[in-house]
Write an enzyme that holds these catalytic residues in place. Structure first.
Site, mmCIF file in Angstrom:
data_model
loop_
_atom_site.group_PDB
_atom_site.id
_atom_site.type_symbol
_atom_site.label_atom_id
_atom_site.label_comp_id
_atom_site.label_asym_id
_atom_site.label_seq_id
_atom_site.Cartn_x
_atom_site.Cartn_y
_atom_site.Cartn_z
ATOM 1 N N ASP A 136 25.269 11.993 83.348
ATOM 2 C CA ASP A 136 24.021 12.229 84.075
ATOM 3 C C ASP A 136 22.836 11.967 83.129
ATOM 4 O OD1 ASP A 136 22.883 13.575 86.745
ATOM 5 O OD2 ASP A 136 21.894 14.591 85.074
ATOM 6 N N HIS B 112 29.947 13.382 91.606
ATOM 7 C CA HIS B 112 29.041 13.213 90.476
ATOM 8 C C HIS B 112 29.469 13.979 89.224
ATOM 9 C CE1 HIS B 112 25.357 12.438 88.346
ATOM 10 N NE2 HIS B 112 25.073 13.729 88.255
#
Length: 331
Positions: A101, A308
């Protein structure tokens, strides 16, 4: 093998809290939003068992690390400086950097600008993106009803007020919503109701970002895990983490000096096929063209059904690929 230990180190003029485990060559694990060193809990043990010194900091603004107040203290150069400072604190000539991320974006540029200190990179979720021709926020989508979440984060205090009202609810919503299970559930609900999505990453101007109904725990996250995250953010708040987003345009300006510089170190990339980042417009093109900018890209590994939170959702697969990559490196 005992679990990771935590301590404070001095790096780049601030205090960084680090979790560490094992001995050997240094592997630096950089987390994203909204997480902490704890997002690497499964990797610390595996990397240490493979013969490495695994170190996962609470990044600047997070957890027990320092949280400068000023927005301009959260540029990409501050982040890279923190990581170089961490290497110096360990008297390490170089390290392998791992990022997810926001930590992925920082890791890309750390390896790109300081290959002398970061000799290889394993990147999760966020593919390498060359610098755009225009300011990033100028092309982010928005309508009368909704705006891209990174635009929602720009005004200081707005997202903080929503997220800090109940940190456990906030973290539960984000961790479920961004997961493979959450993505599947959201698609199913939209199909059943006949509603169309407002778009990937879009936030209602009226209702904010968080859902109004409770969400389940994803299978990979325990109640104790959620409690840990919630307690960290209840203590530290969200201002520091959100300040990363408030420097997106400033980072674009600063990076103009390095236009055309490629990532020249050996690199592994992993992502889930249900990751919201992979669903963003243009992401497929970035994946297809990544070797143009990362000439030593060894592999693009896609994880079916994974969302994610790559290293938390698929720890066994991530650990196996990461350890194989580490062992393939010279030295």
């Amino acid at each position: 093998m005992s679990g990771p230990t935590q301590r404070i180190i001095k790096a780049n003029g601030i205090n960084l809290n680090i979790a560490e485990q094992g001995e050997g060559p240094l592997v630096l694990l950089c987390h994203g939003f909204p997480e902490s060193w704890y997002s690497w809990r499964h990797q610390l043990e595996a990397v240490a068992a493979a013969g490495y010194h695994a170190v996962a900091p609470d990044m600047r603004g997070y957890g027990k690390s320092d949280k400068p107040e000023a927005i301009d203290q959260y540029t990409i150069f501050h982040m890279i400086g923190d990581l170089v400072g961490a290497l110096d604190a360990f008297a390490a000539k170089s390290a392998i950097i791992v990022g997810h991320d926001w930590g992925a974006g920082i890791a890309w540029h750390a390896a790109r600008l300081r290959p002398d200190r970061f000799r290889a990179a394993a990147i999760l979720s966020v593919p390498y993106r060359p610098r755009s021709e225009v300011r990033p926020t100028s092309v982010m989508p928005q309508t009368e009803e909704a705006q891209f979440y990174q635009l929602y984060f720009q005004q200081p205090g707005v997202a903080e007020a929503e997220f800090e009202a109940d940190t456990r609810k906030t973290l539960a919503a984000m961790l479920f919503g961004g997961s493979g299970e959450g993505a599947t559930a959201i698609r199913a609900m939209a199909a059943a109701s006949g509603q169309t999505s407002r778009g990937v990453g879009m936030v209602s101007r009226k209702d904010g970002m968080l859902p109004k109904v409770p969400v389940p725990l994803p299978s990979w996250l325990s109640a104790a895990d959620l409690d840990y995250y919630a307690a960290e953010f209840a203590r530290s708040g969200f201002r520091g983490p959100l300040n990363y987003y408030r420097n997106i345009d400033r980072n674009w300006e600063l990076m103009g000096a390095f236009e055309g510089v490629k990532v020249t170190v050996p690199t592994l990339f992993m992502a889930g096929d249900l990751d919201m980042v992979i669903a963003f417009p243009g992401a497929a093109e970035h994946l297809a063209n990544m070797k143009q900018w990362v000439p030593q890209l060894r592999e693009i590994k896609m994880l079916p059904g994974c969302g994610h939170w790559t290293q938390q959702e698929r720890p066994a697969e991530v650990n196996a690929a990461l350890v194989d990559f580490l062992r393939s490196l010279p030295g």
